[in-house]
Design an enzyme around this catalytic site. Structure first.
Site, PDB file in Angstrom:
ATOM      1  N   LYS A   1       0.832  -1.208   0.000  1.00  0.00           N
ATOM      2  CA  LYS A   1       0.000   0.000   0.000  1.00  0.00           C
ATOM      3  C   LYS A   1       0.866   1.257   0.000  1.00  0.00           C
ATOM      4  O   LYS A   1       0.584   2.229  -0.704  1.00  0.00           O
ATOM      5  CB  LYS A   1      -0.959  -0.017   1.203  1.00  0.00           C
ATOM      6  CG  LYS A   1      -2.089  -1.024   1.009  1.00  0.00           C
ATOM      7  CD  LYS A   1      -2.898  -1.304   2.264  1.00  0.00           C
ATOM      8  CE  LYS A   1      -3.910  -2.404   1.977  1.00  0.00           C
ATOM      9  NZ  LYS A   1      -4.654  -2.866   3.161  1.00  0.00           N
TER      10      LYS A   1
ATOM     11  N   GLN B   1      -4.705  -1.450   9.355  1.00  0.00           N
ATOM     12  CA  GLN B   1      -4.697  -2.788   8.775  1.00  0.00           C
ATOM     13  C   GLN B   1      -5.364  -3.783   9.730  1.00  0.00           C
ATOM     14  O   GLN B   1      -5.027  -3.839  10.906  1.00  0.00           O
ATOM     15  CB  GLN B   1      -3.240  -3.209   8.483  1.00  0.00           C
ATOM     16  CG  GLN B   1      -3.113  -4.520   7.744  1.00  0.00           C
ATOM     17  CD  GLN B   1      -3.702  -4.481   6.334  1.00  0.00           C
ATOM     18  OE1 GLN B   1      -3.521  -3.512   5.605  1.00  0.00           O
ATOM     19  NE2 GLN B   1      -4.424  -5.523   5.972  1.00  0.00           N
TER      20      GLN B   1
ATOM     21  N   ASP C   1     -10.743   3.352   3.578  1.00  0.00           N
ATOM     22  CA  ASP C   1     -11.096   1.930   3.453  1.00  0.00           C
ATOM     23  C   ASP C   1     -12.606   1.774   3.256  1.00  0.00           C
ATOM     24  O   ASP C   1     -13.074   0.719   2.843  1.00  0.00           O
ATOM     25  CB  ASP C   1     -10.684   1.177   4.732  1.00  0.00           C
ATOM     26  CG  ASP C   1      -9.577   0.166   4.490  1.00  0.00           C
ATOM     27  OD1 ASP C   1      -9.321  -0.147   3.306  1.00  0.00           O
ATOM     28  OD2 ASP C   1      -8.977  -0.301   5.474  1.00  0.00           O
TER      29      ASP C   1
END
Ligand code: NAP
Length: 284
Positions: free
Chosen positions: A53, A97, A120
């Protein structure tokens, strides 16, 4: 019939290139989109994901911060870190995460991220906005699946879409996006009585279960579009999806491979969301 492949790597490359152009335009106005990625603990898969990422951000000219924290980090300390990032004007997107260590409440963590930085798309405000058809961040995986459909000229309007899986991060938002695009949507899950009876009726199937061979050739309508979100390992340890790829390819019209399908698009859509967050911040 031999299905055409929806190439996630090629499409993701196009998406990244479009993002890079828009990042350059923002940077010429003195704004560099920034993503903060927090990872707690040393789960090997998570470490690989966050590395990718951050590298993706660099590839398109975004600023990124990788915040590695020990598994012993307290929930309070993590929430404090998120609040600091919420207030940081150089950071437009915040990603924590998952999974988090058991002593940390993931829902509480996600709700602490500012909805304006929820790239997200997991915050209840983002999920709610999707539910009622308002603008907001779309969860990256289903957002990427919609782009894949668009890339092959598949308009879901009037089509029957079957989503297998109802998680908050894939199945449910996928179903809502398809509904918003005017598909007739069926959501299947572990208590669905006859999965094949549903999938055989489907023009579009999205498999998001996490189990090999959930979708076999006898369950697919000829010519259907098959999107395989699953990530599993076969007996040889090779990455594979939920779909019996070889056999289903003989029946379907279009199919996504694993690897090289939904995965790269998920990563690309995180960049799209981060760009959109920075553009929104620049307007405010
Ligand atoms: P999840 O939270 O475990 O959800 C799995 C869903 O599958 C649940 O809704 C479950 O039903 C349903 N299910 C389980 N067994 C089933 C069966 N036999 N028939 C029909 N439905 C069944 O998983 P997730 O987070 O949504 O992820 C799903 C898969 O996608 C995993 O392999 C994950 O690694 C992968 N994934 C890939 C990407 C990517 O970028 N490629 C991104 C995210 C996830 P219940 O609700 O009834 O339990």
């Amino acid at each position: 019939m031999s299905a055409q492949i929806i190439d996630g790597n090629a499409l993701a490359k196009q998406v990244r290139s479009a993002v890079a152009q828009q990042v350059a335009a923002l940077r010429s106005r003195g704004i560099q989109p920034g993503l903060a990625v927090i990872v707690v603990g040393d789960d090997p898969a998570s470490q690989v994901y966050v590395k990718h990422k951050v590298a993706d951000c660099e590839g398109v000219g975004m600023h990124s911060v990788l915040d590695r924290q020990p598994a012993t980090l307290s929930e309070d300390a993590l929430l404090e870190r998120i609040r600091a990032l919420n207030a940081d004007p150089d950071i437009h997107g915040i990603l924590v995460q998952l999974p988090l260590p058991a002593h940390i409440d993931a829902a509480k963590v996600i709700e602490t991220i500012s909805p304006a930085k929820d790239v997200d798309g997991f915050h209840v405000a983002s999920a709610g906005a999707l539910m009622i058809g308002r603008p907001g961040f779309r969860a990256c995986t289903p957002y990427g699946c919609m782009k894949m459909l668009q890339s092959i000229g598949c308009d879901p309007r009037g089509k029957h879409a079957v989503v297998i899986g109802r998680s908050n991060i894939v199945g449910k938002p996928m179903a809502m996006l398809l509904l918003q695009a005017n598909a007739t949507v069926t959501i299947c899950h572990s208590a669905t009585a006859d999965l094949a009876a549903h999938t055989r009726q489907a023009d579009i199937v999205v498999a998001a279960v996490g189990r090999r061979n959930v979708l076999t050739a006898d369950m697919v309508k000829p010519g259907a579009v098959i999107i395989d979100v699953g990530m599993n390992r076969d007996e040889a340890g090779k990455l594979c999806g939920d779909v019996d790829f070889a056999a289903v390819s003989e029946v379907a019209g279009w199919i996504t491979p694993v690897p090289g399908g939904v995965g790269p698009m998920t990563r690309a859509m995180l960049l799209v969301n981060t760009l959109e967050a920075a553009q929104a911040a620049a307007r405010s």
